[in-house]
Structure formats: C-alpha cells, structure tokens
Scaffold this active site. Structure first.
Site, PDB file in Angstrom:
ATOM      1  N   ASP A  40       3.055 -34.149  -3.602  1.00 10.92           N
ATOM      2  CA  ASP A  40       2.613 -32.901  -4.219  1.00 10.92           C
ATOM      3  C   ASP A  40       3.649 -32.370  -5.197  1.00 10.92           C
ATOM      4  O   ASP A  40       3.314 -31.845  -6.265  1.00 10.92           O
ATOM      5  CB  ASP A  40       2.341 -31.869  -3.121  1.00 10.92           C
ATOM      6  CG  ASP A  40       1.492 -30.711  -3.605  1.00 10.92           C
ATOM      7  OD1 ASP A  40       0.783 -30.885  -4.618  1.00 10.92           O
ATOM      8  OD2 ASP A  40       1.527 -29.639  -2.989  1.00 10.92           O
TER       9      ASP A  40
ATOM     10  N   ASP B  12      -3.941 -28.308   0.952  1.00 12.99           N
ATOM     11  CA  ASP B  12      -2.888 -27.490   1.543  1.00 12.99           C
ATOM     12  C   ASP B  12      -3.331 -26.931   2.887  1.00 12.99           C
ATOM     13  O   ASP B  12      -2.558 -26.921   3.860  1.00 12.99           O
ATOM     14  CB  ASP B  12      -2.516 -26.351   0.593  1.00 12.99           C
ATOM     15  CG  ASP B  12      -2.071 -26.873  -0.767  1.00 12.99           C
ATOM     16  OD1 ASP B  12      -1.403 -27.924  -0.796  1.00 12.99           O
ATOM     17  OD2 ASP B  12      -2.412 -26.257  -1.785  1.00 12.99           O
TER      18      ASP B  12
END
Length: 438
Positions: A181, A359
């Site tokens: 990420d 997330d």
C-alpha cells in the site's frame, strides 16, 4: 470532527463484528478449511503452511496478484471500459456474498443450532447476495444506508475468512500488504497512483468499492463538483455568487441574471446574496432562517429550495469540508501540473474522506487474529489501529493528497500485539498471581 466519526465508526463496527464471529466460530482444536488446503498444497514436508518460508512465499504471491489486478483495472479505466470494471466488481461482490456468506451462514446455523430448511436457505441466500451486490456497486439505485451496509458485509466476510489462514501466513500477509500500500500510492508509477492520476486528469470517479465519510446522492454529484471546483478557484471559500448559483443548479435554473453592476437592483441583489450566503454556510439550515432573508427573487428561490425535502438535505450539507481543497498558488500553467494534479486526491467530490474497503478488511484481520488469543490483545490492537488511522487522517489534512491507510495502523497494530503478548501479559499475570490486581 464529523468526517472522522463517520470513518472511525464503520471501521470499529467492522472490527467488532469480525471479533465476535471469530470468538463464536473459531475452534483451535479443529483446523480451518483454508489451513487444511494450504497444508495439503505444501505437501508432507512443507511445514503445514505455518512456517516463515511458506508464509513469505504466500504473502509475496498474494501481493503480486493484487498488483497485477490493480494494473489491469488501471488499463481498463484508461481505455474507458467502465462497464467491464463494474462487471468485475459485481462478480467479485456476488462471489464473496454467495460463497463466503453461504459458508458463514452454515457455520452460524450449525453453531447456534437454528432450524432452517434447505429450500428456504436456497431461496434466501442467492436473493440476499444479489441484492447486497447491487447495493455495493450501484449506490445510485439504493438508499445510502443500504449501500454502506453492503460494503461492510463484504468487508466482514472477507476479513473473517482471512483470519482462518495459518498464523505466520496472516502476519506475513498483513506486513506485505502494508508495504504494498505504501509503494502503490506514493511511488510514481505505482498501480494505485496511476489509477488515481487518471481519475484526477479526467475528473471522473473510479469504479471501486470505497467507503465515503460523507456520501451524497449521485444524482446531485454535479452540484457538489461545481461547488468544489469553485472553492478551488476562489481559495476554498464560498462567495455569494457561487452559493446562489449552486442553489440555482439545484432548482434547475440560474437565479442571478447576467446583468452588470449598473442594474438598478444591484444593491438589493448584493444584500440578498449576502444574507443567503450566511444561511447556506451554516452547518444545518433550518426553516426558521427563511424570514431573515431579504425579499426578492433569490429569497423566493431559497424558500422553494428549502421546501423540497431532497433539496433541503443537499443544501444543508453545503459547508466547508474537513479537508479543504488546496488553493491555486500559481496561475493555471502547464508547468505546474505535478502540483495541481494531486489536489483533492483521496477525497470525494464533496471534500469528504474516502477509505478503501481493503483497509477495512486488513484492520479487521489484525484484530480477528488477536481475538484468537485473548481480549486484552484485542483492545491493544484496536487502540493502535484507531491511533494509526488518526495519524493518517492528520497527514491527509496536512498534505492534501492520497495517502496509504494501512502502513501506520498495521505497523502500530503488529507492534502492540507483540508487546502485549510478550510484556503486558506477563506483567498482568504477575500482578494477578501476587494479588496486586484482580
């Protein structure tokens, strides 16, 4: 503060549901289906998939697949194959809800011993999966609450089944996804950054499963974008003309004539615009404010706007967002594209914060894995994740561009997990043994 609450609340709810499901359904004595599959694939001498080498290989393979899939989505978005993207998202949502959700229902029915016949289950499960999939990928056709609930259901199901991976594989996967990420968003040429830059360049929304802190009705998305673009041009503040023009867009006409300042009614119009701006810039419009406005055409149109239920909701939300769009520091030159292209990345067209569904998933995987040990570790990991999310939001407010939401939270969560198991648990046990605390 309201935007932060609207993000932290759903994240906390997702983690809580995963912790409850793990506590209810997980059984340390019997291996999970995913663990058995990995052990069978690793072979008799492969350590059952729970050694560091196998965990590293599994994590790297998963990150490579995610990277390739993200580049493929960017390629489809570049060639404007939006229907293909929506079909891919729809099939993924249906697969998660139908297969993973079906197995979850069977586990719950078996554990809670609830009576349900096969025919009813066969009828309810596909219909519920199809309805939630449509709600997840088509927010314009369903209420916003149903859309958000569908996103949370997908995140909960995916996170629960990730917690069934072997322990070392789970931790390696969390660390690998945090590193991915970080690189995918911040490194030039990263898959997520390429996708975001394409969306900013075309001024389009990316077809993706994202959770918005301040969702708006997509039918009025043009009005929000108009207000946000005017805020960028004027330094992020609402002025009288832009406010009245937004109301005119809602009503379907322009309330301000194109006449210049020589009109005999220019002074009264300026007063009407000032009063109307004060009413609209308030956090919540109320109908009791209508008599305070000056009389005139703008006053009548404002009354008409407040009389409409949906319009009143949209105008009430026209306020300065938590994250202000960055004002133009220079003129609109082609040389400054690198500075202006990233304005508003990671924000909805209303200026609100958007958080990817991945997330939600990996936050919940971390606390779900902690729930397999004890609840003290769950509390520590939860506080670490929320603290990391708060730090990320502060950085987002400072830099005003897309930031990865996993690295800070996952790093703090893993650190607090290790510290809790190695230090805090021993300290609490010693205190309990010596009757210093109960």
């Amino acid at each position: 503060g309201e935007d932060i609450t609207r993000i932290v609340g759903p994240v906390s709810a997702c983690m809580l549901i995963v912790v409850l499901l793990v506590s209810l359904l997980s059984s340390p004595s019997s291996p999970s289906p995913l663990t058995a599959s990995i052990a069978a694939a690793a072979g008799p001498g492969g350590g059952g998939g729970d050694d560091i080498a196998s965990a590293a290989v599994t994590a790297v393979t998963f990150v490579a697949i995610v990277t390739a899939a993200t580049f493929f989505m960017a390629l489809l978005f570049y060639f404007r194959c939006t229907p293909c993207l929506r079909a891919y998202l729809g099939l993924s949502a249906i697969w998660i809800l139908l297969l993973l959700g079906g197995q979850m229902c069977l586990l719950l029915l078996s554990r809670l011993r609830l009576p349900l016949d096969v025919v009813s289950c066969a009828l309810l499960l596909p219909n519920a999966a199809a309805a939630l999939a449509v709600a997840a990928i088509s927010p314009a056709s369903v209420p916003i609450a149903l859309h958000q609930a569908a996103l949370l259901a997908i995140a909960v199901l995916t996170a629960f089944w990730f917690t069934l991976l072997p322990e070392w594989t789970t931790w390696a996967l969390l660390v690998a996804m945090a590193v991915y990420d970080l690189g995918a968003v911040l490194i030039p040429g990263g898959p997520l950054r390429v996708l975001l830059e394409l969306a900013i360049e075309r001024n389009e929304e990316i077809p993706a499963l994202v959770y918005g802190a301040r969702p708006v009705d997509p039918r009025h998305g043009h009005n929000w974008r108009l207000w946000r673009e005017r805020g960028q041009q004027l330094g992020g503040d609402l002025d009288p003309s832009s406010t009245v023009e937004v109301i005119g867009e809602v009503l379907g006409r322009n309330p301000l004539p194109s006449s210049g300042g020589n009109s005999p009614n220019s002074a009264s119009q300026a007063g009407e615009q000032t009063n109307l701006t004060g009413a609209v810039s308030n956090s919540r419009l109320r109908e009791s404010q209508v008599p305070d406005l000056s009389s005139g055409s703008a006053n009548a149109q404002a009354r008409e706007a407040l009389a409409l239920p949906e319009t009143r909701l949209d105008i009430a939300e026209l306020r300065v967002p938590l994250i202000q769009p960055q004002p133009d520091r220079t003129s609109y030159d082609d040389d400054d594209d690198d500075d202006t292209d990233e304005d508003g990345i990671g924000l909805a067209s209303s200026g609100a914060i958007k958080l990817g569904l991945g997330d939600f998933i990996f936050y919940s995987v971390l606390v779900g894995r902690a729930a397999m040990y004890d609840y003290m570790t769950v509390y520590a990991c939860y506080l670490a994740i929320i603290a990391g999310l708060g730090i990320t939001l502060l950085l987002l407010a400072f830099y005003r561009k897309a930031l990865p939401a996993l690295p800070v939270s996952i790093s703090l969560g893993v650190l607090f997990y290790v510290l809790t198991r190695t230090l805090l648990e021993a300290f609490v046990m010693q205190c309990s043994t010596n009757f210093l605390m109960f």
